[in-house]
Design an enzyme around this catalytic site. Structure first.
Site, short mmCIF file in Angstrom:
data_model
loop_
_atom_site.label_atom_id
_atom_site.label_comp_id
_atom_site.label_asym_id
_atom_site.label_seq_id
_atom_site.Cartn_x
_atom_site.Cartn_y
_atom_site.Cartn_z
N ARG A 37 0.83 -1.21 0.00
CA ARG A 37 0.00 0.00 0.00
C ARG A 37 0.86 1.27 0.00
NH1 ARG A 37 -5.19 -1.62 3.84
NH2 ARG A 37 -6.58 -2.07 2.11
N LYS A 202 -13.23 -9.27 8.35
CA LYS A 202 -14.21 -8.19 8.56
C LYS A 202 -15.59 -8.71 8.15
CE LYS A 202 -10.80 -4.57 7.96
NZ LYS A 202 -10.21 -3.59 7.03
N GLY A 360 -6.14 -5.21 1.54
CA GLY A 360 -4.81 -5.05 2.12
C GLY A 360 -4.20 -6.40 2.46
N GLY A 384 -12.68 -3.94 1.19
CA GLY A 384 -14.05 -3.44 1.35
C GLY A 384 -14.38 -2.42 0.28
N1 LIG Z 1 -11.25 -18.35 9.92
C1 LIG Z 1 -10.69 -17.20 10.29
N2 LIG Z 1 -10.80 -16.77 11.56
C2 LIG Z 1 -10.22 -15.61 11.95
N3 LIG Z 1 -9.54 -14.78 11.12
C3 LIG Z 1 -9.43 -15.17 9.85
C4 LIG Z 1 -10.00 -16.38 9.36
N4 LIG Z 1 -9.70 -16.47 8.05
C5 LIG Z 1 -8.98 -15.39 7.72
N5 LIG Z 1 -8.79 -14.59 8.79
C6 LIG Z 1 -8.01 -13.34 8.87
O1 LIG Z 1 -8.57 -12.37 8.00
C7 LIG Z 1 -7.62 -11.31 7.91
C8 LIG Z 1 -7.86 -10.48 6.68
O2 LIG Z 1 -9.21 -10.08 6.64
P1 LIG Z 1 -9.74 -8.72 5.99
O3 LIG Z 1 -11.22 -8.83 5.98
O4 LIG Z 1 -9.13 -7.55 6.67
O5 LIG Z 1 -9.20 -8.83 4.48
P2 LIG Z 1 -8.52 -7.77 3.52
O6 LIG Z 1 -8.08 -8.47 2.31
O7 LIG Z 1 -7.44 -7.01 4.26
O8 LIG Z 1 -9.64 -6.76 3.16
P3 LIG Z 1 -9.76 -5.20 3.58
O9 LIG Z 1 -8.78 -4.49 2.69
O10 LIG Z 1 -11.18 -4.87 3.36
O11 LIG Z 1 -9.36 -5.11 5.02
C9 LIG Z 1 -6.26 -11.99 7.95
O12 LIG Z 1 -5.47 -11.33 8.90
C10 LIG Z 1 -6.59 -13.44 8.36
O13 LIG Z 1 -5.76 -13.94 9.40
O1 LIG Z 2 -7.93 -2.27 5.12
C1 LIG Z 2 -8.87 -1.65 4.61
O2 LIG Z 2 -9.82 -2.23 4.04
C2 LIG Z 2 -8.83 -0.14 4.58
O3 LIG Z 2 -7.59 0.36 5.01
C3 LIG Z 2 -9.97 0.42 5.41
O4 LIG Z 2 -9.82 0.06 6.75
P1 LIG Z 2 -11.11 -0.04 7.73
O5 LIG Z 2 -11.87 -1.27 7.28
O6 LIG Z 2 -10.54 -0.14 9.10
O7 LIG Z 2 -11.91 1.22 7.50
#
Ligand SMILES: Nc1ncnc2c1ncn2[C@@H]1O[C@H](COP(=O)(O)OP(=O)(O)OP(=O)(O)O)[C@@H](O)[C@H]1O
Ligand SMILES: O=C(O)[C@H](O)COP(=O)(O)O
Length: 403
Positions: A37, A202, A360, A384
């Site tokens: 990022r 999330k 991310g 998201g």
């Molecule tokens: N079964 C699970 N239980 C708990 N955590 C999990 C599980 N599967 C995946 N994860 C965790 O999900 C995290 C990533 O989730 P996240 O929703 O933030 O995805 P992202 O790709 O970063 O999307 P965003 O950019 O929206 O944050 C990782 O750190 C991973 O360890």
């Molecule tokens: O990791 C993400 O999806 C962005 O940085 C936004 O973070 P947030 O879900 O904490 O608003």
């Protein structure tokens, strides 16, 4: 939407330019485990600095509770930005206080500063318009011009994303232009079969987007933390896995609607479980076992999709023409729970599809697990944000950049 090229053509020498970036990078202590990022915002910061602007970079990191919290300091990201730019980057230890004011006042033409985490201030994420507006006023005092380039946060109606651009001449940076350009293709003329793979942690944010995706995708593969809310909605035991209890009704309705409309909503048939969330620092063996989805022990937690699910998901991706993937399939940061994420990444590469990886942690996972990021069609910095864009929602951070 005015672009940064228009700003550069107008001239920025000596102007204080506020760049709202998304430097929300994964950290282990103060070590950045993936700097994707930060690299993504370099073209914008470089172009502005080279044109003689006084660049003020701001971002959130994590979800601190509206007050300073050293665990979420942007200092490591500021240092990394300096290394990547090859110049000294100043760091203000607050966001709109004395340190920020004196740091920005001390900038000379072409210099770059980073101010401390926006979310150390309750006004950044406040629901109350006046409270957010008051914080945006203080941010506006730091700059003459606003450049929005934090694509990963454009789905947040936060002060620095939504309220601040209304207070300053505003432009879209290069990252936002690139991201929107690619994602637009998925909304306007998507090649089918269109497969969406969703995972991550999330859960409440991401369950909500399934509502819209059911009308757009041909197949939706569910993994990561959100899978267990689906399994629970089907009446299965999920032990101590992540659960979004308040969305069980909605999820049951998604399952019903998918059945009626012929959209394939694919759930894991097995899971890798362990007695507790693993220690991501030590990476000690986590006592992991694979169990079928309808035999999850009550005292275990689902932390990855299992071996049969990996094969199933790969087969559902194999003939896709377009794949959008957001959210790791498991806790990929620990080797015992990385196989599901690896299998999905590999399936994307093995397919002939146009592949977009968003988020991310998803983008970080691809790189950390050793895949060549250039082999994917597009790696988006927004998870998201890209999901909500694909839903067809108006994103506050993009709407605010419109003229
Ligand atoms: N079964 C699970 N239980 C708990 N955590 C999990 C599980 N599967 C995946 N994860 C965790 O999900 C995290 C990533 O989730 P996240 O929703 O933030 O995805 P992202 O790709 O970063 O999307 P965003 O950019 O929206 O944050 C990782 O750190 C991973 O360890
Ligand atoms: O990791 C993400 O999806 C962005 O940085 C936004 O973070 P947030 O879900 O904490 O608003």
């Amino acid at each position: 939407m005015k672009t940064i090229d228009e700003l550069l053509a107008e001239g920025v020498t000596g102007k204080r330019v506020f760049v709202r970036a998304d430097l929300n990078v994964p950290l282990s202590g103060t070590t950045i485990t993936d700097d994707g990022r930060i690299r993504a915002v370099l073209p914008t910061v470089k172009a502005l600095a080279e044109a003689g602007a006084r660049v003020v970079v701001a971002s959130h990191l994590g979800r601190p509770k509206g007050a300073p919290d050293p665990a979420f300091s942007l200092a490591p990201a500021a240092a990394r930005l300096g290394e990547l730019l090859g110049v000294e980057v100043q760091f203000a230890t607050d966001t709109v206080g004395e340190s920020a004011a004196s740091t920005v006042a001390g900038l000379t033409d072409g210099q770059v500063a980073v101010v401390e985490n926006l979310r150390f201030n309750a006004g950044e994420t406040a629901k109350d318009d006046a409270e957010r507006g008051a914080f945006a006023d203080r941010l506006a005092a730091l700059a003459d011009v606003y450049v929005g380039d934090g694509f990963g946060a454009v789905h947040r109606g936060h002060a620095s994303v939504f309220d601040l651009p209304a207070r300053l001449p505003h432009y879209a940076g290069y990252l936002i232009a690139t991201e929107v350009g690619v994602l637009k293709k998925l909304t306007e003329d998507v090649q089918r079969p269109y497969v969406v793979a969703l995972g991550g942690a999330k859960v409440s944010d991401k369950l909500a987007v399934i509502d819209q995706l059911l009308g757009k995708a041909d197949r939706i593969l569910i993994g990561g933390g959100m899978a267990y809310t689906f399994l629970k909605a089907k009446g299965l035991e999920i032990g101590s896995s992540l659960l979004q209890e308040d969305q069980l009704g909605a999820v049951a309705e998604y399952l019903e609607r998918a059945e009626k409309t012929g959209v394939e909503l694919v759930l894991p048939v097995d899971a890798v479980v362990a007695p507790a969330f693993p220690d991501l620092k030590s990476k000690d063996p986590a006592d992991a076992t694979a169990v079928v989805a309808d035999a999850m022990p009550t005292d275990q937690m689902g932390l990855d999709i299992g071996p049969e699910s990996r094969k199933l998901y790969a087969s559902k991706i194999a003939d896709a023409a377009t794949v959008f993937w957001n959210g790791p399939m498991g806790v990929f940061e620990h080797p015992d729970f990385a196989e599901g994420t690896k299998a999905v990444a590999q399936a994307l590469l093995d397919s002939q599809a146009f592949t977009v990886v968003g988020g991310g942690d998803s983008a970080a996972a691809v790189r950390i697990l050793g895949f060549d990021e250039n082999a994917f069609g597009h790696i988006s910095t927004g998870g998201g944000a890209s999901l909500e864009y694909l839903e067809g929602k108006t994103l506050p951070g993009l709407a605010a950049l419109e003229d």
